[in-house]
Motif scaffolding. Sequence first.
Motif: not given
Length: 286
Positions: A50-55, A71-75, A228-234, A236-238
């Motif tokens: 994602p833009d900005g990468g992962f923390q 991410g757990y919620q999305v899973y 919770p956009t598609i990009e944000q949910m993606s 988070d679960v990643s």
Amino acid sequence: MIRLVGILIGLGFSFIVLLAFGSGVLTVIDQGYLKEETAEHAFHQEAHGPDGGFQFEGVLGTWDYAQLQRGYQVYREVCSACHSLDFVAIRDLQQLGYTEDQVKAEAATITVAGIDPNTGEATTRPALPTDYFPAPYANDVMAAAANNNAIPPDLSLMAKAREGGPSYIYSLLTGYAPPSEELLEEFPDSAPGAGLHHNPYFANLNLAMAPPLTTDGQVTYAEGNPEPTIEQMSADVSAFLMWTAEPQLVKRRQTGWAVLGFLLFATILAWFAKKQVWAAVKPRKD
């Protein structure tokens, strides 16, 4: 005699180098790098995060526990319908910042296989925190029958099993799109068949898994969380699947920095000790 042995040793090393070179050439040919370009080679796209990468990325990266919980919620609400987490125990959720009572309450909402103590027959029961997340299907035959003859893989180690890790997962989830006209013109046979879906980040461009995240707001986040956009949910679960694959990632890095610091300190002490021990020794004058 010594010269002859040296020559033989040199010839032996030369033979080994030539053998290694030949093996590498054969590997390149076998992997298709010297073959005619295919649709997979021409149109496969490299994974990106994602833009900005992962923390958690980088040598000083840390977990974003709020993101891991999302991410757990999305899973649970999306991915768990098809994919298992065979190597993750429910009690491990405490590492994400959940309290013991929250983990117990979450476990109670999950059903696992059990045995009736009175009859000995197979039954089901509410899960305990010590239980592992159950598989959505009883066996591979049932899983394949429900998924266009494709068995959904376990996601526990997926972020370590695929090149690109969490970036690959993010790209795959956000990369569903119809095949381009250029692809269909150059490789007409690459059009997705019945039950398949085009995704340029997948190895052969078409996969059996339908887009799991299709609309913004598909999962409802608690107040105060990002939209919770598609990009944000993606994303988070990643991130969550990176945690399931390597929960000690951040701690391992922190330990590594402590070890490097100790080694640096020990090296400096050893240098001063050497100077002290040899201080009285004067260089010899010829």
